[in-house]
Design a protein around this motif. Structure first.
Motif, short mmCIF file in Angstrom:
data_model
loop_
_atom_site.label_atom_id
_atom_site.label_comp_id
_atom_site.label_asym_id
_atom_site.label_seq_id
_atom_site.Cartn_x
_atom_site.Cartn_y
_atom_site.Cartn_z
N ALA A 205 0.81 -1.22 0.00
CA ALA A 205 0.00 0.00 0.00
C ALA A 205 0.84 1.26 0.00
O ALA A 205 0.47 2.26 -0.62
CB ALA A 205 -0.94 -0.01 1.21
N GLY A 206 1.98 1.24 0.67
CA GLY A 206 2.81 2.42 0.75
C GLY A 206 3.83 2.55 -0.36
O GLY A 206 4.70 3.42 -0.30
N GLN A 207 3.73 1.72 -1.40
CA GLN A 207 4.68 1.75 -2.50
C GLN A 207 4.00 2.27 -3.76
O GLN A 207 2.77 2.16 -3.91
CB GLN A 207 5.25 0.35 -2.75
CG GLN A 207 5.98 -0.24 -1.56
CD GLN A 207 6.67 -1.54 -1.90
OE1 GLN A 207 6.94 -1.84 -3.07
NE2 GLN A 207 6.98 -2.34 -0.89
N PRO A 208 4.76 2.81 -4.70
CA PRO A 208 4.18 3.29 -5.97
C PRO A 208 3.81 2.13 -6.88
O PRO A 208 4.52 1.79 -7.83
CB PRO A 208 5.31 4.16 -6.56
CG PRO A 208 6.55 3.57 -5.99
CD PRO A 208 6.21 3.09 -4.61
N VAL A 209 2.70 1.49 -6.60
CA VAL A 209 2.25 0.32 -7.34
C VAL A 209 0.73 0.36 -7.39
O VAL A 209 0.07 0.84 -6.47
CB VAL A 209 2.76 -0.98 -6.67
CG1 VAL A 209 2.29 -1.06 -5.24
CG2 VAL A 209 2.33 -2.21 -7.44
N HIS A 282 11.03 8.35 -16.26
CA HIS A 282 9.89 9.20 -16.59
C HIS A 282 8.94 8.53 -17.57
O HIS A 282 7.80 8.98 -17.76
CB HIS A 282 10.38 10.54 -17.16
CG HIS A 282 11.06 10.43 -18.49
ND1 HIS A 282 12.39 10.05 -18.62
CD2 HIS A 282 10.60 10.64 -19.76
CE1 HIS A 282 12.72 10.04 -19.90
NE2 HIS A 282 11.66 10.38 -20.60
N GLN A 283 9.39 7.46 -18.24
CA GLN A 283 8.53 6.72 -19.18
C GLN A 283 8.04 5.40 -18.60
O GLN A 283 7.17 4.76 -19.18
CB GLN A 283 9.28 6.43 -20.48
CG GLN A 283 9.63 7.66 -21.30
CD GLN A 283 10.31 7.29 -22.60
OE1 GLN A 283 10.60 6.12 -22.87
NE2 GLN A 283 10.57 8.29 -23.44
N ARG A 284 8.56 4.99 -17.48
CA ARG A 284 8.24 3.67 -16.94
C ARG A 284 6.84 3.66 -16.33
O ARG A 284 6.53 4.44 -15.43
CB ARG A 284 9.27 3.29 -15.88
CG ARG A 284 9.12 1.88 -15.34
CD ARG A 284 10.14 1.64 -14.25
NE ARG A 284 11.47 2.00 -14.71
CZ ARG A 284 12.46 2.38 -13.90
NH1 ARG A 284 12.25 2.48 -12.60
NH2 ARG A 284 13.64 2.69 -14.40
N PRO A 285 5.98 2.78 -16.81
CA PRO A 285 4.63 2.69 -16.21
C PRO A 285 4.68 2.05 -14.83
O PRO A 285 5.63 1.32 -14.49
CB PRO A 285 3.87 1.82 -17.20
CG PRO A 285 4.91 1.01 -17.89
CD PRO A 285 6.15 1.87 -17.95
N HIS A 428 -3.06 6.83 -11.41
CA HIS A 428 -4.10 7.07 -12.41
C HIS A 428 -3.85 6.15 -13.60
O HIS A 428 -2.89 6.32 -14.35
CB HIS A 428 -4.10 8.53 -12.86
CG HIS A 428 -5.10 8.80 -13.96
ND1 HIS A 428 -6.46 8.65 -13.78
CD2 HIS A 428 -4.91 9.19 -15.26
CE1 HIS A 428 -7.09 8.94 -14.91
NE2 HIS A 428 -6.17 9.28 -15.82
N LEU A 429 -4.73 5.17 -13.78
CA LEU A 429 -4.66 4.25 -14.91
C LEU A 429 -6.00 4.28 -15.61
O LEU A 429 -6.98 3.69 -15.13
CB LEU A 429 -4.34 2.82 -14.44
CG LEU A 429 -2.96 2.60 -13.81
CD1 LEU A 429 -2.83 1.17 -13.30
CD2 LEU A 429 -1.86 2.89 -14.82
N PRO A 430 -6.10 4.96 -16.74
CA PRO A 430 -7.40 5.06 -17.44
C PRO A 430 -8.01 3.71 -17.77
O PRO A 430 -9.24 3.56 -17.75
CB PRO A 430 -7.05 5.86 -18.71
CG PRO A 430 -5.81 6.63 -18.35
CD PRO A 430 -5.04 5.74 -17.42
N ALA A 431 -7.17 2.71 -18.07
CA ALA A 431 -7.71 1.40 -18.44
C ALA A 431 -8.45 0.75 -17.28
O ALA A 431 -9.37 -0.06 -17.49
CB ALA A 431 -6.57 0.50 -18.92
N LEU A 432 -8.07 1.08 -16.03
CA LEU A 432 -8.70 0.46 -14.87
C LEU A 432 -9.68 1.39 -14.17
O LEU A 432 -10.30 0.99 -13.17
CB LEU A 432 -7.62 0.03 -13.87
CG LEU A 432 -6.58 -0.97 -14.37
CD1 LEU A 432 -5.61 -1.33 -13.25
CD2 LEU A 432 -7.24 -2.21 -14.93
N ALA A 433 -9.84 2.60 -14.66
CA ALA A 433 -10.73 3.56 -14.01
C ALA A 433 -12.16 3.06 -13.88
O ALA A 433 -12.81 3.28 -12.85
CB ALA A 433 -10.68 4.89 -14.75
N PRO A 434 -12.73 2.37 -14.89
CA PRO A 434 -14.12 1.89 -14.73
C PRO A 434 -14.30 0.87 -13.61
O PRO A 434 -15.44 0.64 -13.18
CB PRO A 434 -14.44 1.27 -16.10
CG PRO A 434 -13.49 1.91 -17.05
CD PRO A 434 -12.24 2.14 -16.26
N PHE A 435 -13.21 0.28 -13.16
CA PHE A 435 -13.31 -0.76 -12.15
C PHE A 435 -12.88 -0.27 -10.76
O PHE A 435 -12.76 -1.07 -9.84
CB PHE A 435 -12.45 -1.96 -12.55
CG PHE A 435 -12.73 -2.48 -13.93
CD1 PHE A 435 -13.79 -3.34 -14.17
CD2 PHE A 435 -11.95 -2.06 -15.01
CE1 PHE A 435 -14.06 -3.80 -15.44
CE2 PHE A 435 -12.21 -2.52 -16.29
CZ PHE A 435 -13.27 -3.40 -16.52
#
Length: 458
Positions: A205-209, A282-285, A428-435
């Motif tokens: 939870a506390g990590q950028p994931v 800066h490009q890494r998802p 923010h992940l647009p592909a997962l926003a609906p869920f």
């Protein structure tokens, strides 16, 4: 009469000391080890080392040079020579000492004598770890560290690394998603499987994931963590929509990687990558971890239409397991049973899950599903887990190694509070926003410790 009084006066402190030591050993084993166990065991090891090594068959005949030198200087016969011992290094749970093996010896020789060494030096267990060729480290554990689990201060946490349990040799068991991208976790009801899952969610939870979940028990396991989840499916119908979205996200990331590979021929080799970790920062998802609770629910069908949906979901899961690592998508698959009887694709999916953790199960077949194909000797250890020790499990991977671990107690409320505290880290992940699930509104609570002790019945 005076002599009897004197004996009573002398014996009373001794009896009190013995009773105090027994109480410490039963109720506070760490304090007992630091005050009583460590000095006694260290003295035993130091005084009896040569004799014990010879009794265990670990001593070797002296070299000709040593025999000639010692015989000339002392006029006595030289006995067998034990492995060279380094300095004793006390720890909070035991001792560590390194041995330099003699020519012709191997670590397996010391492993075969571990039980003899345990009895000779009066410790709970002895574990042997190879440090480098010719050097092994003996890890002596003074008491049962899995009875009351206390995680060490230095637990090895880091990016995509979660210290989730304690090994039987007192070292932390770290779930490293970079080294083992996917894992299968099995366990019967009340075996501690849910506790293991809570530690993973709270640790990440506390990590950028990005965290996503499929919980077909109407979300009772993962819904409390909704504030930190990027996506949540609570039934097979929603899972059938979420999995294609994850596959599409994986395809987008592969397009990004391929675009990076298709740059000018003059680009240095170190800038060409085959996964997201080679991309510039800066490009890494952001990495994605998908938790699947009660995976068998995805395989169960009641009609032909359900079979088509099941086949599609299983195909997406297999694709994510086969190709997701390079795209930064990791699977954490949990269930009570998992095997070929679930239907088409089950065995193929299991083969892609490198890590294996097996809690207490109801039958030997379940243990074989988890560990039989990677570490057959660990199946018996998994079947011997008692019901009164929740959280105890056997962890292994495809390298063939395995060990017993136990997860410290973590309440659902504490894990949910940790997720609430890091809710602002949801990417923010647009592909997962609906869920994206709706986070429940809970009253503010003070910070809570991440782990507590399991309640002890005795």
């Amino acid at each position: 009469m005076s002599e009897l009084l004197t004996l009573m006066q002398v014996g009373a402190p001794v009896a009190a000391a013995g009773g105090g030591a027994a109480y410490l050993r039963a109720r506070h084993p760490a304090a007992w080890w630091s005050t009583v166990g460590l000095p006694v065991s260290a003295t035993r090891l130091t005084l009896s080392y040569d004799a014990v090594m010879e009794a265990c068959g670990l001593s070797v005949a002296p070299s000709r040079l040593r025999s000639f030198t010692v015989g000339t200087a002392t006029r006595r016969e030289v006995g067998p020579v034990p492995p060279h011992r380094g300095a004793l290094r006390p720890t909070a749970t035991g001792m560590r000492v390194r041995l330099r093996l003699a020519p012709g010896q191997e670590p397996a020789d010391v492993v075969a004598s571990a039980e003899r060494l345990r009895h000779a030096w009066g410790v709970h267990a002895v574990y042997v770890h190879e440090v480098k060729p010719g050097v092994v480290e003996l890890r002596l554990v003074g008491f049962d560290v899995l009875n009351r689990v206390r995680m060490p201060r230095r637990s090895g946490a880091g990016p995509l690394r979660v210290p989730v349990a304690l090994r039987e040799d007192a070292s932390p068991f770290v779930r490293d998603y970079r080294a083992i991208p996917h894992q299968l976790t099995l366990g019967a009801t009340l075996s501690g499987k849910s506790m293991y899952l809570r530690h993973l969610v709270a640790g990440l939870a506390g990590q950028p994931v990005a965290l996503a979940g499929i919980d077909c028990k109407r979300g009772v396991e993962l819904a409390p963590f909704a504030s930190r989840l990027s996506a949540l499916a609570t039934d097979p119908e929603q899972a059938a929509e979420l999995l294609p979205a994850l596959v599409a996200l994986m395809d987008e990331r592969y397009d990004l990687i391929r675009a990076r590979q298709g740059i000018a021929p003059s680009t240095p080799d170190e800038e060409i990558t085959s996964d997201i970790w080679g991309l510039p920062e800066h490009q890494r998802p952001v990495p994605v971890v998908l938790f699947v609770d009660e995976v068998a629910e995805l395989f169960l069908t009641a009609c032909r239409k359900d079979e088509e949906r099941r086949d599609e979901m299983v195909t997406h899961l297999v694709r994510l397991a086969q190709l997701g690592r390079a795209a930064g998508i990791h699977l954490e698959v949990c269930g009570q049973r998992f095997g070929a009887e679930l239907g088409k694709g089950a065995t193929m999916l299991r083969a892609q899950l490198t890590g294996r953790v097996c809690h207490r199960v109801n039958d030997e077949a379940s243990a074989k599903m988890a560990l039989g194909d990677i570490a057959p000797e660990a199946v018996g250890a998994a079947c011997a887990i008692p019901a009164e020790r929740p959280g105890l499990a056997v962890a292994g991977d495809t390298s063939g190694g395995w060990s017993r671990i136990r997860t410290p107690y973590l309440s659902l409320a504490d894990a949910a509070a940790t997720c609430d505290r890091y809710a602002h880290l949801v990417p923010h992940l647009p592909a997962l926003a609906p869920f994206r699930p709706t986070a429940p509104v809970r009253p503010a609570q003070p910070p809570v410790p991440l782990a507590k002790l399991w309640p002890v019945a005795d």
